[in-house]
Design a protein around this motif. Structure first.
Motif, PDB file in Angstrom:
ATOM      1  N   PRO A  71       9.384   2.108  12.916  1.00 41.42           N
ATOM      2  CA  PRO A  71       8.998   3.252  12.088  1.00 41.42           C
ATOM      3  C   PRO A  71       7.752   3.953  12.629  1.00 41.42           C
ATOM      4  O   PRO A  71       6.804   3.312  13.071  1.00 41.42           O
ATOM      5  N   LEU A  72       7.769   5.283  12.573  1.00 41.12           N
ATOM      6  CA  LEU A  72       6.603   6.072  12.934  1.00 41.12           C
ATOM      7  C   LEU A  72       5.846   6.451  11.666  1.00 41.12           C
ATOM      8  O   LEU A  72       6.280   6.140  10.555  1.00 41.12           O
ATOM      9  N   SER A  73       4.716   7.115  11.832  1.00 42.43           N
ATOM     10  CA  SER A  73       3.850   7.393  10.680  1.00 42.43           C
ATOM     11  C   SER A  73       3.516   8.863  10.539  1.00 42.43           C
ATOM     12  O   SER A  73       3.554   9.627  11.508  1.00 42.43           O
ATOM     13  N   VAL A  74       3.175   9.230   9.311  1.00 45.04           N
ATOM     14  CA  VAL A  74       2.748  10.580   8.959  1.00 45.04           C
ATOM     15  C   VAL A  74       1.400  10.473   8.276  1.00 45.04           C
ATOM     16  O   VAL A  74       1.143   9.513   7.548  1.00 45.04           O
ATOM     17  N   VAL A  75       0.543  11.460   8.524  1.00 45.25           N
ATOM     18  CA  VAL A  75      -0.761  11.500   7.875  1.00 45.25           C
ATOM     19  C   VAL A  75      -0.758  12.644   6.866  1.00 45.25           C
ATOM     20  O   VAL A  75      -0.573  13.800   7.235  1.00 45.25           O
ATOM     21  N   VAL A  76      -0.933  12.307   5.598  1.00 48.64           N
ATOM     22  CA  VAL A  76      -1.031  13.305   4.529  1.00 48.64           C
ATOM     23  C   VAL A  76      -2.456  13.243   3.999  1.00 48.64           C
ATOM     24  O   VAL A  76      -2.867  12.238   3.421  1.00 48.64           O
ATOM     25  N   GLY A  77      -3.204  14.321   4.233  1.00 48.43           N
ATOM     26  CA  GLY A  77      -4.633  14.271   3.923  1.00 48.43           C
ATOM     27  C   GLY A  77      -5.304  13.281   4.854  1.00 48.43           C
ATOM     28  O   GLY A  77      -5.266  13.436   6.074  1.00 48.43           O
ATOM     29  N   ASP A  78      -5.871  12.221   4.287  1.00 55.19           N
ATOM     30  CA  ASP A  78      -6.490  11.164   5.092  1.00 55.19           C
ATOM     31  C   ASP A  78      -5.687   9.867   5.039  1.00 55.19           C
ATOM     32  O   ASP A  78      -6.143   8.838   5.526  1.00 55.19           O
ATOM     33  N   GLU A  79      -4.496   9.929   4.474  1.00 52.53           N
ATOM     34  CA  GLU A  79      -3.704   8.725   4.266  1.00 52.53           C
ATOM     35  C   GLU A  79      -2.591   8.611   5.300  1.00 52.53           C
ATOM     36  O   GLU A  79      -1.796   9.538   5.483  1.00 52.53           O
ATOM     37  N   VAL A  80      -2.541   7.470   5.995  1.00 54.40           N
ATOM     38  CA  VAL A  80      -1.497   7.214   6.986  1.00 54.40           C
ATOM     39  C   VAL A  80      -0.340   6.499   6.292  1.00 54.40           C
ATOM     40  O   VAL A  80      -0.523   5.430   5.707  1.00 54.40           O
ATOM     41  N   LEU A  81       0.854   7.097   6.363  1.00 55.74           N
ATOM     42  CA  LEU A  81       2.003   6.590   5.632  1.00 55.74           C
ATOM     43  C   LEU A  81       3.170   6.334   6.582  1.00 55.74           C
ATOM     44  O   LEU A  81       3.429   7.127   7.492  1.00 55.74           O
ATOM     45  N   THR A  82       3.891   5.240   6.370  1.00 52.82           N
ATOM     46  CA  THR A  82       5.011   4.865   7.223  1.00 52.82           C
ATOM     47  C   THR A  82       6.273   5.603   6.807  1.00 52.82           C
ATOM     48  O   THR A  82       6.659   5.585   5.637  1.00 52.82           O
ATOM     49  N   GLU A  83       6.904   6.255   7.776  1.00 54.23           N
ATOM     50  CA  GLU A  83       8.119   7.025   7.508  1.00 54.23           C
ATOM     51  C   GLU A  83       9.212   6.129   6.945  1.00 54.23           C
ATOM     52  O   GLU A  83       9.486   5.046   7.461  1.00 54.23           O
ATOM     53  N   GLY A  84       9.829   6.593   5.873  1.00 56.37           N
ATOM     54  CA  GLY A  84      10.945   5.870   5.291  1.00 56.37           C
ATOM     55  C   GLY A  84      10.556   4.677   4.448  1.00 56.37           C
ATOM     56  O   GLY A  84      11.403   4.077   3.786  1.00 56.37           O
ATOM     57  N   VAL A  85       9.276   4.312   4.460  1.00 59.00           N
ATOM     58  CA  VAL A  85       8.798   3.169   3.683  1.00 59.00           C
ATOM     59  C   VAL A  85       7.816   3.633   2.618  1.00 59.00           C
ATOM     60  O   VAL A  85       7.988   3.384   1.422  1.00 59.00           O
ATOM     61  N   GLU A  86       6.795   4.351   3.071  1.00 59.69           N
ATOM     62  CA  GLU A  86       5.742   4.809   2.166  1.00 59.69           C
ATOM     63  C   GLU A  86       5.816   6.297   1.864  1.00 59.69           C
ATOM     64  O   GLU A  86       5.104   6.786   0.983  1.00 59.69           O
ATOM     65  N   ILE A  87       6.664   7.018   2.591  1.00 60.20           N
ATOM     66  CA  ILE A  87       6.799   8.458   2.338  1.00 60.20           C
ATOM     67  C   ILE A  87       8.242   8.875   2.619  1.00 60.20           C
ATOM     68  O   ILE A  87       8.842   8.471   3.618  1.00 60.20           O
ATOM     69  N   SER A  88       8.791   9.673   1.709  1.00 62.25           N
ATOM     70  CA  SER A  88      10.180  10.127   1.801  1.00 62.25           C
ATOM     71  C   SER A  88      10.233  11.587   2.247  1.00 62.25           C
ATOM     72  O   SER A  88       9.211  12.289   2.236  1.00 62.25           O
ATOM     73  N   PRO A  89      11.415  12.089   2.599  1.00 61.73           N
ATOM     74  CA  PRO A  89      11.539  13.518   2.909  1.00 61.73           C
ATOM     75  C   PRO A  89      11.080  14.393   1.744  1.00 61.73           C
ATOM     76  O   PRO A  89      10.419  15.416   1.959  1.00 61.73           O
TER      77      PRO A  89
END
Length: 281
Positions: free
Chosen positions: A29-47
């Motif tokens: 899994p790759l990650s996305v940064v929303v604001g200052d929060e690093v979130l794991t794609e498909g686990v911690e953040i959805s489409p």
């Protein structure tokens, strides 16, 4: 399954879960940064989450992958009995994923061949499935990697975005930057070329752009056996009818999948994305 060849990819392949399970594909899994929060794609953040964040004009970016995440996948493959691995990833022109995988491969306990697909989404996904089928057929790592590269060379990706703004912010726009000056007056059609996002055509309205996307996909598919994927972000109302029309119009169609892109790609294209992947067999 001892003494086998492992196939590894990343979460931007957007493979169906049943295909991942059936072919025993390892997905990093790759990650996305929303604001200052690093979130794991498909686990911690959805489409849906990323679409809502973009609509709210929150800062959404992607982070450089950590080689350790790939190293862990290669160690796990070795522990499961793999004697080698082929690791196939999103275009190096769009992400640092390929480089991170290479760094990890250099230290892996088994030989790992890393492949830059020069693609993304199910364009990448079809290459991964081809590799998994080649591995199951008994090909060695070089043969599996070659099969993936051959499918990649045949595969095309075309897409429409409501705005170029998200691509501009993420620095992923390439030569399509030339469209920015008239971005308010046109609806751009883009495509993947040599691993980069490049302009294809300028169309005046969204409806005409989607109709043109359909025509391009039908022409690209031709009459030969082909797999097609329709991707979207928060645009299922556009994606499903397009998929139905392609199902009727492509005589050589073998498999057609409709899926929403995840947070990593969504962060760069924004809500309203509609894409078609054409992957000849």
């Amino acid at each position: 399954m001892p003494d086998h060849l492992a196939v590894v990819t990343d979460s931007t392949a957007y493979l169906p879960q049943d295909a991942i399970d059936r072919h025993r594909i390892s997905v990093v899994p790759l990650s996305v940064v929303v604001g200052d929060e690093v979130l794991t794609e498909g686990v911690e953040i959805s489409p849906k989450d990323v679409a809502e964040a973009l609509r709210a004009k929150r800062r959404v970016t992607t982070s450089r992958p950590n080689p350790e995440t790939f190293a862990a996948a290669y160690r796990a493959a070795a522990e499961a009995g793999a004697t080698a691995a082929v690791s196939i990833h999103i275009s190096a022109e769009l992400s640092g994923t390929y480089e991170a995988a290479q760094l990890a491969a250099a230290e892996a306990p088994i030989p790992v061949e890393v492949v830059d697909s020069r693609l993304v989404g199910m364009a990448l996904g079809h290459c991964v499935l081809t590799a998994a089928e080649a591995a199951a057929a008994g090909l060695d790592a070089a043969g599996v990697a070659a099969a993936a590269r051959e499918r990649a060379a045949l595969t095309s990706g075309f897409f429409y975005v409501d705005t170029l703004e998200h691509l501009r912010r993420g620095g992923r726009i390439g030569a399509a930057r030339a469209l920015l000056g008239s971005a308010l007056a046109v609806k751009p059609l883009l495509h993947l070329s040599a691993g980069r996002i490049e302009p294809l055509e300028k169309v005046r309205t969204a409806s005409r752009a989607i109709a043109r996307l359909e025509e391009i996909a039908v022409s690209q598919a031709g009459d030969a056996p082909v797999d097609i994927a329709v991707h979207h972000l928060a645009a299922e109302d556009r994606a499903e009818p397009l998929a139905e029309r392609l199902r009727e119009r492509v005589p050589g169609l073998r498999e057609l999948q409709v899926s929403e892109v995840g947070a990593v790609i969504g962060a760069h294209v924004g809500p309203g994305l509609l894409a078609v992947v054409v992957a000849p067999r």
